[in-house]
Write an enzyme that holds these catalytic residues in place. Structure first.
Site, PDB file in Angstrom:
ATOM      1  N   SER A   7       0.852  -1.192   0.000  1.00 14.89           N
ATOM      2  CA  SER A   7       0.000   0.000   0.000  1.00 14.89           C
ATOM      3  C   SER A   7       0.884   1.236   0.000  1.00 14.89           C
ATOM      4  O   SER A   7       1.664   1.454   0.938  1.00 14.89           O
ATOM      5  CB  SER A   7      -0.888   0.004   1.250  1.00 14.89           C
ATOM      6  OG  SER A   7      -1.380   1.310   1.457  1.00 14.89           O
ATOM      7  N   MET A  36      -9.111   8.038  -0.016  1.00 14.97           N
ATOM      8  CA  MET A  36      -9.920   8.428   1.156  1.00 14.97           C
ATOM      9  C   MET A  36     -10.520   9.813   0.925  1.00 14.97           C
ATOM     10  O   MET A  36      -9.838  10.696   0.386  1.00 14.97           O
ATOM     11  CB  MET A  36      -9.033   8.460   2.399  1.00 14.97           C
ATOM     12  CG  MET A  36      -8.298   7.157   2.663  1.00 14.97           C
ATOM     13  SD  MET A  36      -7.444   7.221   4.242  1.00 14.97           S
ATOM     14  CE  MET A  36      -6.483   5.697   4.147  1.00 14.97           C
ATOM     15  N   GLY A 141      -8.620   4.124   7.335  1.00  8.79           N
ATOM     16  CA  GLY A 141      -8.314   5.544   7.466  1.00  8.79           C
ATOM     17  C   GLY A 141      -6.836   5.835   7.649  1.00  8.79           C
ATOM     18  O   GLY A 141      -6.348   6.868   7.229  1.00  8.79           O
ATOM     19  N   GLY A 143      -2.610   4.051   8.137  1.00 11.11           N
ATOM     20  CA  GLY A 143      -1.685   2.931   8.155  1.00 11.11           C
ATOM     21  C   GLY A 143      -1.147   2.724   9.564  1.00 11.11           C
ATOM     22  O   GLY A 143      -1.366   3.549  10.458  1.00 11.11           O
ATOM     23  N   GLY A 144      -0.467   1.597   9.743  1.00 11.94           N
ATOM     24  CA  GLY A 144       0.269   1.361  10.989  1.00 11.94           C
ATOM     25  C   GLY A 144      -0.563   0.986  12.204  1.00 11.94           C
ATOM     26  O   GLY A 144      -0.097   1.076  13.327  1.00 11.94           O
ATOM     27  N   ASP A 174      -6.447  -6.458   4.661  1.00 13.84           N
ATOM     28  CA  ASP A 174      -5.856  -5.114   4.657  1.00 13.84           C
ATOM     29  C   ASP A 174      -5.853  -4.556   6.078  1.00 13.84           C
ATOM     30  O   ASP A 174      -6.920  -4.330   6.653  1.00 13.84           O
ATOM     31  CB  ASP A 174      -6.679  -4.215   3.717  1.00 13.84           C
ATOM     32  CG  ASP A 174      -6.062  -2.842   3.508  1.00 13.84           C
ATOM     33  OD1 ASP A 174      -4.975  -2.577   4.042  1.00 13.84           O
ATOM     34  OD2 ASP A 174      -6.693  -2.041   2.797  1.00 13.84           O
ATOM     35  N   GLY A 175      -4.638  -4.346   6.595  1.00  5.77           N
ATOM     36  CA  GLY A 175      -4.499  -3.722   7.908  1.00  5.77           C
ATOM     37  C   GLY A 175      -3.736  -4.589   8.884  1.00  5.77           C
ATOM     38  O   GLY A 175      -4.152  -5.708   9.180  1.00  5.77           O
ATOM     39  N   GLY A 176      -2.582  -4.090   9.332  1.00  2.00           N
ATOM     40  CA  GLY A 176      -1.820  -4.811  10.350  1.00  2.00           C
ATOM     41  C   GLY A 176      -1.127  -6.063   9.853  1.00  2.00           C
ATOM     42  O   GLY A 176      -0.788  -6.945  10.656  1.00  2.00           O
ATOM     43  N   GLY A 196       1.267  -1.954   4.130  1.00  2.67           N
ATOM     44  CA  GLY A 196       1.810  -0.612   3.930  1.00  2.67           C
ATOM     45  C   GLY A 196       3.055  -0.402   4.756  1.00  2.67           C
ATOM     46  O   GLY A 196       4.179  -0.489   4.263  1.00  2.67           O
TER      47      GLY A 196
HETATM   48  C1  DX5 Z   1      -6.104   1.609   5.835  1.00  2.72           C
HETATM   49  C2  DX5 Z   1      -5.692   1.241   4.425  1.00  2.72           C
HETATM   50  C3  DX5 Z   1      -4.565   0.292   4.351  1.00  2.72           C
HETATM   51  C4  DX5 Z   1      -3.283   0.749   4.992  1.00  2.72           C
HETATM   52  C5  DX5 Z   1      -2.705  -0.457   5.665  1.00  2.72           C
HETATM   53  O1  DX5 Z   1      -7.276   2.324   5.800  1.00  2.72           O
HETATM   54  O2  DX5 Z   1      -6.786   0.665   3.725  1.00  2.72           O
HETATM   55  O3  DX5 Z   1      -4.341  -0.162   3.018  1.00  2.72           O
HETATM   56  O4  DX5 Z   1      -2.344   1.268   4.094  1.00  2.72           O
HETATM   57  O5  DX5 Z   1      -1.636  -0.054   6.418  1.00  2.72           O
HETATM   58  P1  DX5 Z   1      -0.763  -1.060   7.285  1.00  2.72           P
HETATM   59  O6  DX5 Z   1      -0.298  -2.167   6.399  1.00  2.72           O
HETATM   60  O7  DX5 Z   1       0.346  -0.187   7.767  1.00  2.72           O
HETATM   61  O8  DX5 Z   1      -1.650  -1.568   8.406  1.00  2.72           O
HETATM   62 ZN    ZN Z   2      -6.374  -0.306   1.717  1.00  7.36          ZN
END
Ligand code: DX5
Ligand code: ZN
Length: 224
Positions: A7, A36, A141, A143-144, A174-176, A196
Site C-alpha cells: 500500500s 480516502m 483511514g 496505516g500502521g 488489509d491492515g496490520g 503498507g
Molecule cells: C487503511 C488502508 C490500508 C493501509 C494499511 O485504511 O486501507 O491499506 O495502508 O496499512 P498497514 O499495512 O500499515 O496496516
Molecule cells: Zn487499503
C-alpha cells in the site's frame, strides 16, 4: 497464487515513482492505492491523478481501494486512470449491486470491502459477482494500526462460504499485515495481502516481501 500488494499510503510521496518501481523490483504483485474522502473515513488522500502516475511508474496491476461515500460518479475516472482492480465499501454504497456491475462493465475487476464491524451477510447476495472480497482487519483511514484478531474468524467463515458455493473469489486482507501476523493470516485462507507500513517502513523491500512469501508458503506446507 498468492498476491502481495504494497500500500503506497506508507510510501515516501516526495519520491512516489521511485517507491513504486522499488516495490515492483522487489517482487510485489499489485500496487494497492488507498483513496480516502475525509467523509467515509477521517482522512484524505489522493484521486485518479495519482493512479495515473502509478500506472506510468510500473507494469503491475493497480488495486484501488475506494474509501469514499457513493463512489459511482468517480469510478469511470479511476478506470480511465488505469485501475485494474477496484474495491468499494459495502457500507458506502446505496446500490451495491449496481456499483459492482458498473466497475465490471467499465473493464475493471470488482471487489467489496467490509469494515471490521460489518458482517459477511452484507455480501451474501453479491458474492457471485465479485472477483475479490477485502476483509478490513483495522478500521480504515490510517496505516500502521494493530491487526484486529477476530478478522481471522471472519476470513475462515468467508473461505468456507466461497468453497461451499464453488467460487474462485479471492480473499484480500488489509491492515496490520506484517512479519508476525502474516503466517496465521495465510493459514486462515487469504489470497491477497495488503501491507503498507511493514513494507515501506522496512530497510529492504525485497527481503521483506521474500520473508512474507516464505511465511505464506510455510503455512501451506504445514497444512499438506
Ligand atoms: C487503511 C488502508 C490500508 C493501509 C494499511 O485504511 O486501507 O491499506 O495502508 O496499512 P498497514 O499495512 O500499515 O496496516
Ligand atoms: Zn487499503
Amino acid at each position: 497464487m498468492k498476491f502481495i500488494a504494497p500500500s503506497i499510503l506508507s510510501a515516501d510521496f516526495s519520491r512516489l515513482g521511485e517507491e513504486i518501481s522499488a516495490v515492483e523490483n522487489a517482487g510485489a504483485d499489485w500496487i494497492h492505492i488507498d483513496v480516502m474522502d475525509g467523509r467515509f473515513v477521517p482522512n484524505l488522500t489522493y484521486g485518479p491523478i495519482i493512479v495515473q502516475a502509478a500506472k506510468a511508474s510500473c507494469r503491475l496491476d493497480l488495486d484501488v481501494h475506494l474509501m469514499i461515500e457513493k463512489p459511482d460518479g468517480l469510478i469511470p475516472d479511476f478506470v480511465t486512470a488505469g485501475a485494474d482492480l477496484i474495491s468499494v465499501h459495502a457500507e458506502a454504497c446505496t446500490h451495491l449491486n449496481r456499483t459492482i456491475h458498473l466497475i465490471r462493465d467499465l473493464g475493471a475487476r470488482p471487489g467489496v470491502a467490509l469494515n471490521p464491524a460489518t458482517p459477511l451477510s452484507a455480501i451474501e447476495w453479491v458474492l457471485e459477482d465479485l472477483d475479490f472480497v477485502l476483509i478490513m482487519s483495522v478500521n480504515p483511514g490510517f496505516g500502521g494500526q494493530a491487526f484486529i484478531e477476530n478478522s481471522l474468524d471472519k476470513i475462515r467463515a468467508l473461505k468456507q462460504i466461497i468453497t461451499q458455493r464453488g467460487l474462485s473469489t479471492l480473499i484480500q486482507i488489509d491492515g496490520g499485515v506484517n512479519g508476525k501476523t502474516i503466517a496465521t493470516i495465510a493459514d486462515a485462507g487469504v489470497d491477497s495481502f495488503v501491507a503498507g507500513s511493514a513494507i515501506f517502513g522496512s530497510a529492504d523491500y525485497r527481503a521483506t516481501i521474500a520473508d512474507f512469501r516464505d511465511k505464506i508458503k510455510g503455512n501451506a506446507k504445514a497444512r499438506d
